[in-house]
Enzyme design. Structure first.
Site, mmCIF file in Angstrom:
data_model
loop_
_atom_site.group_PDB
_atom_site.id
_atom_site.type_symbol
_atom_site.label_atom_id
_atom_site.label_comp_id
_atom_site.label_asym_id
_atom_site.label_seq_id
_atom_site.Cartn_x
_atom_site.Cartn_y
_atom_site.Cartn_z
ATOM 1 N N LEU A 1 0.888 -1.150 0.000
ATOM 2 C CA LEU A 1 0.000 0.000 0.000
ATOM 3 C C LEU A 1 0.928 1.202 0.000
ATOM 4 O O LEU A 1 1.755 1.354 0.897
ATOM 5 C CB LEU A 1 -0.901 -0.019 1.243
ATOM 6 C CG LEU A 1 -2.073 0.956 1.286
ATOM 7 C CD1 LEU A 1 -2.995 0.780 0.090
ATOM 8 C CD2 LEU A 1 -2.862 0.775 2.576
ATOM 9 N N ASP A 2 0.855 2.011 -1.042
ATOM 10 C CA ASP A 2 1.783 3.126 -1.199
ATOM 11 C C ASP A 2 1.826 4.018 0.039
ATOM 12 O O ASP A 2 0.854 4.123 0.774
ATOM 13 C CB ASP A 2 1.389 3.988 -2.407
ATOM 14 C CG ASP A 2 1.526 3.250 -3.727
ATOM 15 O OD1 ASP A 2 2.412 2.390 -3.823
ATOM 16 O OD2 ASP A 2 0.741 3.550 -4.645
ATOM 17 N N ARG A 3 2.953 4.665 0.212
ATOM 18 C CA ARG A 3 3.163 5.550 1.357
ATOM 19 C C ARG A 3 2.065 6.614 1.440
ATOM 20 O O ARG A 3 1.604 6.972 2.524
ATOM 21 C CB ARG A 3 4.544 6.210 1.252
ATOM 22 C CG ARG A 3 4.889 7.132 2.388
ATOM 23 C CD ARG A 3 6.331 7.626 2.315
ATOM 24 N NE ARG A 3 6.705 8.200 1.045
ATOM 25 C CZ ARG A 3 6.575 9.499 0.738
ATOM 26 N NH1 ARG A 3 6.087 10.345 1.606
ATOM 27 N NH2 ARG A 3 6.954 9.932 -0.444
ATOM 28 N N SER B 1 -1.003 6.348 0.456
ATOM 29 C CA SER B 1 -2.332 5.748 0.569
ATOM 30 C C SER B 1 -2.539 5.289 2.000
ATOM 31 O O SER B 1 -1.591 5.054 2.734
ATOM 32 C CB SER B 1 -2.467 4.565 -0.390
ATOM 33 O OG SER B 1 -2.330 4.993 -1.723
#
Length: 179
Positions: free
Chosen positions: A40-42, A44
């Site tokens: 999960l992207d930073r 997000s």
């Protein structure tokens, strides 16, 4: 076997080691030998599943299994019917067509936590929320999909992975779940 669901805050890496001065999972989770099943992207927020079970980790993260992942996306503007229809059909990205997604407009989620820092708002452009379920996991896929149909994502929260949701899990906290 240990499986956790974590409501990841904004600006936290989906790994236990910090890079570039960014916060990491180690700040929040002290359970040994669990690893993130997928990323999960930073920038997000929301549901991240962690487990010590390699088979489960593969079933969640491998596109082969098509595990559904549901996102709440706050987008710039109010998507028209053509944009929603395009997201449902699949969107052409630089790395090819996406699989069809489930997509609907939604109200701002009830009880949503404040993001730090807050989302940038523009007085002249409204924002709205969509609920999007995908069954693949390309790099920054939801953000690229909404941008491709003309409605860039301002805030992205993963709500569901398979049968697990962030319901009852406060932002920055985790709980153990049964598989």
């Amino acid at each position: 076997m240990t499986t956790l669901i974590f409501n990841k805050p904004f600006n936290v890496l989906s790994q236990f080691t910090s890079e570039g001065g960014h916060r990491s999972l180690a700040e929040f989770i002290k359970v040994p030998a669990v690893y993130a099943a997928g990323r999960l992207d930073r920038d997000s927020e929301g549901l991240l599943v962690l487990t010590d079970d390699g088979v489960l980790q593969n079933k969640i993260s491998s596109p082969k299994y098509k595990a559904p992942k549901t996102y709440w996306a706050q987008v710039e503007g109010i998507p028209d019917d053509a944009a929603i229809k395009a997201l449902r059909a699949g969107v052409k990205l630089k790395d090819g067509m996406t699989r069809p997604a489930e997509c609907d407009m939604m109200k701002e989620p009830a009880g949503l936590w404040q993001r730090d820092p807050p989302v940038r708002y523009r007085k002249s452009i409204p924002d709205s929320w969509i609920c999007l379920t995908i069954r693949e996991g390309r790099n920054r896929q939801v953000r690229r999909m909404t941008a491709a149909v003309g409605y860039p994502t301002l805030r992205l929260i993963r709500y569901r992975v398979g049968d697990w949701t962030i319901d009852g899990v406060e932002n920055g906290t985790w709980k153990e779940v049964q598989v």
